[in-house]
Design an enzyme around this catalytic site. Structure first.
Site, mmCIF file in Angstrom:
data_model
loop_
_atom_site.group_PDB
_atom_site.id
_atom_site.type_symbol
_atom_site.label_atom_id
_atom_site.label_comp_id
_atom_site.label_asym_id
_atom_site.label_seq_id
_atom_site.Cartn_x
_atom_site.Cartn_y
_atom_site.Cartn_z
ATOM 1 N NE ARG A 128 8.111 -1.290 10.416
ATOM 2 C CZ ARG A 128 9.332 -0.882 10.062
ATOM 3 N NH1 ARG A 128 9.663 0.115 10.043
ATOM 4 N NH2 ARG A 128 9.999 -1.855 10.047
ATOM 5 C CD GLU A 182 4.406 2.237 5.304
ATOM 6 O OE1 GLU A 182 5.350 1.440 4.890
ATOM 7 O OE2 GLU A 182 4.763 2.781 6.485
ATOM 8 C CG HIS A 222 8.716 2.835 5.352
ATOM 9 N ND1 HIS A 222 7.751 1.848 5.874
ATOM 10 C CD2 HIS A 222 9.963 2.912 5.988
ATOM 11 C CE1 HIS A 222 8.567 1.371 6.864
ATOM 12 N NE2 HIS A 222 9.849 1.894 6.848
HETATM 13 C C1 GLV Z 1 12.622 0.302 7.913
HETATM 14 O O1 GLV Z 1 11.521 0.691 8.265
HETATM 15 C C2 GLV Z 1 13.449 -0.767 8.914
HETATM 16 O O2 GLV Z 1 12.827 -1.380 9.707
HETATM 17 O O3 GLV Z 1 14.580 -0.899 8.555
#
Ligand code: GLV
Length: 308
Positions: A227, A256, A274
């Site tokens: 993250r 984001e 992401h």
């Molecule tokens: C993606 O970032 C997730 O947490 O699945």
């Protein structure tokens, strides 16, 4: 009677039919702007990228479960859910390999300067200036994994096949053949690649602090598939701008998708939107699992993968 499910975000758009076989569904993008009685919903389905605001939580008066289409749950107010006895489920396991693959892709791509290589050709520099400058081998290099969970372990296994040395940092030593560092700064100083695979949330906020970043070698790289909140981005940008580290390959960012615009100006980064779990196969498996979590919860009182 079928339960009423609200599907929150676009990421799940292609999979709504999986849920509609079992539930009566509405999607937030279709009901936007309409007068909606939010209290009719029994459950919310949301991805890890969706901001579950306090207002939405307040409106969803009667939900019993939040079924996350994600492994991470840092976008959920767990305290509020506990208080309201709302179950939270997630989708671990099914995305492990793809996220680990992406971490490895980023590591190889930044080391071999793949993105700049493409620009070098497209902007005719190859023809004009001759060969591109040399890149970095990965074999025999040292990796420091921050968070040796499912994804970290899978990534380590793959990186081992490239003859890389694996080290890790986490809150406690694990039963593992890899070398454990209790001190993150020391690991950052030692390795060639700092690879972030830990969970997000309060506990890991700015774990990769200015002091960790400034401990890294000038020749080292930072890879993040966790993250954006885990990194002190200001400190990272500063190091990248002043070539205090060699580069960063990032799949995740603070705030984001409106990321710090300075990242876009740097040449020693690879930026990815992401998308660790963003394959057709894995997103489908995540939808199936998040739906199974709902089915099990409403039939048996417990989802397959419970966060709380
Ligand atoms: C993606 O970032 C997730 O947490 O699945």
């Amino acid at each position: 009677m079928k339960k009423n499910i609200l599907i929150a975000d676009d990421l799940i758009r292609d999979y709504t039919q999986i849920y509609s076989k079992h539930f009566k569904i509405d999607t937030l993008w279709n009901i936007k702007g309409k007068k909606i009685n939010f209290s009719k919903y029994d459950a919310l389905v949301a991805s890890g990228l969706f901001k579950i605001t306090p207002l939405l939580m307040k409106n969803l008066k009667n939900i019993k479960i939040i079924s996350l289409f994600a492994v991470g749950y840092d976008n959920v107010d767990l305290v509020e859910c506990k208080k309201r006895k709302i179950t939270v489920s997630n989708t671990p396991g099914v995305l492990t390999r793809d996220v680990a693959d992406l971490a490895l892709t980023l590591l190889l791509s930044i080391s071999r300067n793949i993105v700049n290589g493409q620009s070098y050709i497209k902007s005719n520099l190859w023809q004009k200036n001759g060969p591109m400058k040399l890149t970095d081998s990965v074999f025999n290099k040292k990796i420091g994994i921050v968070g040796l969970g499912k994804i970290g372990k899978e990534f380590a296994k793959k990186a081992e096949s490239l003859s890389m040395e694996i080290n890790y940092f986490g809150p406690r030593k694990k039963k593992s053949k890899y070398k454990y560092f209790k001190n993150l700064n020391q690991m950052a100083k030692y390795v060639d690649y700092l690879v972030i695979t830990c969970a997000g949330g309060e506990k890991t906020k700015k774990l990769i602090s200015k002091s960790v970043i400034t401990s890294m070698k000038k020749s080292s790289y930072l890879i993040n598939v966790s993250r954006g909140t885990v990194i002190d981005e200001k400190a990272l940008i500063n190091s990248l701008k002043n070539n205090k580290i060699k580069g960063a390959a990032l799949d995740v960012f603070f705030n984001e998708p409106k990321i710090n615009p300075i990242f876009k100006k740097l040449n020693n980064v690879i930026l990815h939107p992401h998308h660790g779990s963003g394959t057709i196969e894995t997103r489908n498996a995540m939808a199936q699992l998040s739906c199974m979590n709902l089915i099990n919860f409403f039939k048996k009182g417990k989802p397959l993968h419970k966060v709380i």
